[in-house]
Design a protein around this motif. Structure first.
Motif, PDB file in Angstrom:
ATOM      1  N   ARG A  31       0.836  -1.211   0.000  1.00 33.25           N
ATOM      2  CA  ARG A  31       0.000   0.000   0.000  1.00 33.25           C
ATOM      3  C   ARG A  31       0.861   1.248   0.000  1.00 33.25           C
ATOM      4  O   ARG A  31       0.594   2.206  -0.730  1.00 33.25           O
ATOM      5  CB  ARG A  31      -0.926   0.004   1.223  1.00 33.25           C
ATOM      6  CG  ARG A  31      -2.210  -0.747   1.023  1.00 33.25           C
ATOM      7  CD  ARG A  31      -3.212  -0.438   2.131  1.00 33.25           C
ATOM      8  NE  ARG A  31      -2.680  -0.628   3.468  1.00 33.25           N
ATOM      9  CZ  ARG A  31      -2.660  -1.792   4.116  1.00 33.25           C
ATOM     10  NH1 ARG A  31      -3.149  -2.865   3.543  1.00 33.25           N
ATOM     11  NH2 ARG A  31      -2.174  -1.879   5.334  1.00 33.25           N
ATOM     12  N   GLU A  32       1.919   1.249   0.815  1.00 36.93           N
ATOM     13  CA  GLU A  32       2.806   2.408   0.874  1.00 36.93           C
ATOM     14  C   GLU A  32       3.498   2.626  -0.467  1.00 36.93           C
ATOM     15  O   GLU A  32       3.604   3.760  -0.938  1.00 36.93           O
ATOM     16  CB  GLU A  32       3.846   2.216   1.976  1.00 36.93           C
ATOM     17  CG  GLU A  32       4.702   3.445   2.188  1.00 36.93           C
ATOM     18  CD  GLU A  32       5.646   3.304   3.363  1.00 36.93           C
ATOM     19  OE1 GLU A  32       6.729   3.902   3.295  1.00 36.93           O
ATOM     20  OE2 GLU A  32       5.306   2.601   4.332  1.00 36.93           O
ATOM     21  N   GLU A  33       3.958   1.559  -1.093  1.00 36.66           N
ATOM     22  CA  GLU A  33       4.593   1.666  -2.411  1.00 36.66           C
ATOM     23  C   GLU A  33       3.614   2.233  -3.436  1.00 36.66           C
ATOM     24  O   GLU A  33       3.969   3.086  -4.240  1.00 36.66           O
ATOM     25  CB  GLU A  33       5.105   0.299  -2.888  1.00 36.66           C
ATOM     26  CG  GLU A  33       6.349  -0.159  -2.190  1.00 36.66           C
ATOM     27  CD  GLU A  33       7.551   0.701  -2.528  1.00 36.66           C
ATOM     28  OE1 GLU A  33       7.795   0.969  -3.712  1.00 36.66           O
ATOM     29  OE2 GLU A  33       8.244   1.124  -1.587  1.00 36.66           O
ATOM     30  N   GLN A  34       2.368   1.762  -3.391  1.00 33.80           N
ATOM     31  CA  GLN A  34       1.351   2.248  -4.322  1.00 33.80           C
ATOM     32  C   GLN A  34       1.070   3.728  -4.083  1.00 33.80           C
ATOM     33  O   GLN A  34       0.956   4.504  -5.030  1.00 33.80           O
ATOM     34  CB  GLN A  34       0.056   1.426  -4.164  1.00 33.80           C
ATOM     35  CG  GLN A  34      -1.041   1.819  -5.128  1.00 33.80           C
ATOM     36  CD  GLN A  34      -0.717   1.494  -6.564  1.00 33.80           C
ATOM     37  OE1 GLN A  34       0.087   0.616  -6.855  1.00 33.80           O
ATOM     38  NE2 GLN A  34      -1.333   2.191  -7.479  1.00 33.80           N
ATOM     39  N   GLN A  35       0.994   4.129  -2.821  1.00 34.13           N
ATOM     40  CA  GLN A  35       0.755   5.536  -2.499  1.00 34.13           C
ATOM     41  C   GLN A  35       1.908   6.405  -2.983  1.00 34.13           C
ATOM     42  O   GLN A  35       1.700   7.504  -3.507  1.00 34.13           O
ATOM     43  CB  GLN A  35       0.548   5.714  -0.998  1.00 34.13           C
ATOM     44  CG  GLN A  35      -0.778   5.165  -0.519  1.00 34.13           C
ATOM     45  CD  GLN A  35      -0.896   5.173   0.995  1.00 34.13           C
ATOM     46  OE1 GLN A  35       0.072   5.363   1.716  1.00 34.13           O
ATOM     47  NE2 GLN A  35      -2.106   4.941   1.490  1.00 34.13           N
ATOM     48  N   MET A  39       1.747   9.429  -5.672  1.00 31.39           N
ATOM     49  CA  MET A  39       2.250  10.782  -5.369  1.00 31.39           C
ATOM     50  C   MET A  39       3.280  11.236  -6.400  1.00 31.39           C
ATOM     51  O   MET A  39       3.283  12.403  -6.798  1.00 31.39           O
ATOM     52  CB  MET A  39       2.832  10.833  -3.958  1.00 31.39           C
ATOM     53  CG  MET A  39       1.758  10.777  -2.898  1.00 31.39           C
ATOM     54  SD  MET A  39       2.300  11.142  -1.210  1.00 31.39           S
ATOM     55  CE  MET A  39       3.630  10.004  -0.963  1.00 31.39           C
ATOM     56  N   ARG A  40       4.159  10.321  -6.855  1.00 32.26           N
ATOM     57  CA  ARG A  40       5.134  10.690  -7.890  1.00 32.26           C
ATOM     58  C   ARG A  40       4.421  11.068  -9.187  1.00 32.26           C
ATOM     59  O   ARG A  40       4.791  12.038  -9.847  1.00 32.26           O
ATOM     60  CB  ARG A  40       6.128   9.558  -8.122  1.00 32.26           C
ATOM     61  CG  ARG A  40       7.175   9.431  -7.034  1.00 32.26           C
ATOM     62  CD  ARG A  40       8.317   8.504  -7.431  1.00 32.26           C
ATOM     63  NE  ARG A  40       7.884   7.142  -7.683  1.00 32.26           N
ATOM     64  CZ  ARG A  40       7.807   6.181  -6.779  1.00 32.26           C
ATOM     65  NH1 ARG A  40       8.146   6.421  -5.518  1.00 32.26           N
ATOM     66  NH2 ARG A  40       7.414   4.967  -7.103  1.00 32.26           N
ATOM     67  N   ASP A  43       2.922  14.445  -8.684  1.00 31.29           N
ATOM     68  CA  ASP A  43       3.968  15.468  -8.732  1.00 31.29           C
ATOM     69  C   ASP A  43       4.345  15.797 -10.173  1.00 31.29           C
ATOM     70  O   ASP A  43       4.509  16.968 -10.527  1.00 31.29           O
ATOM     71  CB  ASP A  43       5.219  15.019  -7.970  1.00 31.29           C
ATOM     72  CG  ASP A  43       5.042  15.070  -6.459  1.00 31.29           C
ATOM     73  OD1 ASP A  43       4.099  15.729  -5.984  1.00 31.29           O
ATOM     74  OD2 ASP A  43       5.877  14.445  -5.761  1.00 31.29           O
ATOM     75  N   ARG A  44       4.490  14.767 -11.016  1.00 34.70           N
ATOM     76  CA  ARG A  44       4.821  15.005 -12.426  1.00 34.70           C
ATOM     77  C   ARG A  44       3.699  15.780 -13.110  1.00 34.70           C
ATOM     78  O   ARG A  44       3.955  16.696 -13.898  1.00 34.70           O
ATOM     79  CB  ARG A  44       5.086  13.682 -13.150  1.00 34.70           C
ATOM     80  CG  ARG A  44       6.450  13.095 -12.835  1.00 34.70           C
ATOM     81  CD  ARG A  44       6.818  11.973 -13.787  1.00 34.70           C
ATOM     82  NE  ARG A  44       5.903  10.836 -13.717  1.00 34.70           N
ATOM     83  CZ  ARG A  44       6.036   9.795 -12.902  1.00 34.70           C
ATOM     84  NH1 ARG A  44       7.055   9.745 -12.068  1.00 34.70           N
ATOM     85  NH2 ARG A  44       5.170   8.815 -12.915  1.00 34.70           N
ATOM     86  N   THR A  45       2.457  15.424 -12.804  1.00 33.61           N
ATOM     87  CA  THR A  45       1.313  16.119 -13.389  1.00 33.61           C
ATOM     88  C   THR A  45       1.295  17.579 -12.946  1.00 33.61           C
ATOM     89  O   THR A  45       1.082  18.483 -13.767  1.00 33.61           O
ATOM     90  CB  THR A  45       0.000  15.419 -12.992  1.00 33.61           C
ATOM     91  OG1 THR A  45       0.049  14.070 -13.460  1.00 33.61           O
ATOM     92  CG2 THR A  45      -1.200  16.120 -13.582  1.00 33.61           C
ATOM     93  N   MET A  46       1.544  17.808 -11.650  1.00 36.31           N
ATOM     94  CA  MET A  46       1.569  19.188 -11.147  1.00 36.31           C
ATOM     95  C   MET A  46       2.700  19.989 -11.782  1.00 36.31           C
ATOM     96  O   MET A  46       2.531  21.175 -12.096  1.00 36.31           O
ATOM     97  CB  MET A  46       1.703  19.189  -9.620  1.00 36.31           C
ATOM     98  CG  MET A  46       0.506  18.614  -8.898  1.00 36.31           C
ATOM     99  SD  MET A  46      -1.006  19.531  -9.172  1.00 36.31           S
ATOM    100  CE  MET A  46      -0.688  20.969  -8.185  1.00 36.31           C
TER     101      MET A  46
END
Length: 74
Positions: A31-35, A39-40, A43-46
């Protein structure tokens, strides 16, 4: 007889796994890896959106300068 999970710990749909002590830890890690992946991607989209907004601001500034120059000529 319980199924043995693959090396990645991921089983195909319908495949059964024996529940053990490491499962909770492995599920939490997954779950942490998926989160972190999500988020990465966000971040790229932002960053892309920020770049687009910067470009639009530059274009708006140039358009404003051209309007001022055209008004001076009129």
């Amino acid at each position: 007889m319980p199924s043995v999970p693959s090396r990645s710990g991921i089983t195909s749909p319908g495949e059964e796994r024996e529940i053990g002590e490491g499962d909770d830890h492995q599920e939490a890690w997954a779950r942490e890896e998926q989160q972190q992946l999500i988020m990465r991607q966000q971040d790229r989209t932002m960053d892309t959106i920020a770049g687009t907004l910067h470009t639009l601001a530059q274009q708006a500034g140039l358009m404003g300068q051209e309007i001022v120059e055209h008004n001076e000529q009129v």
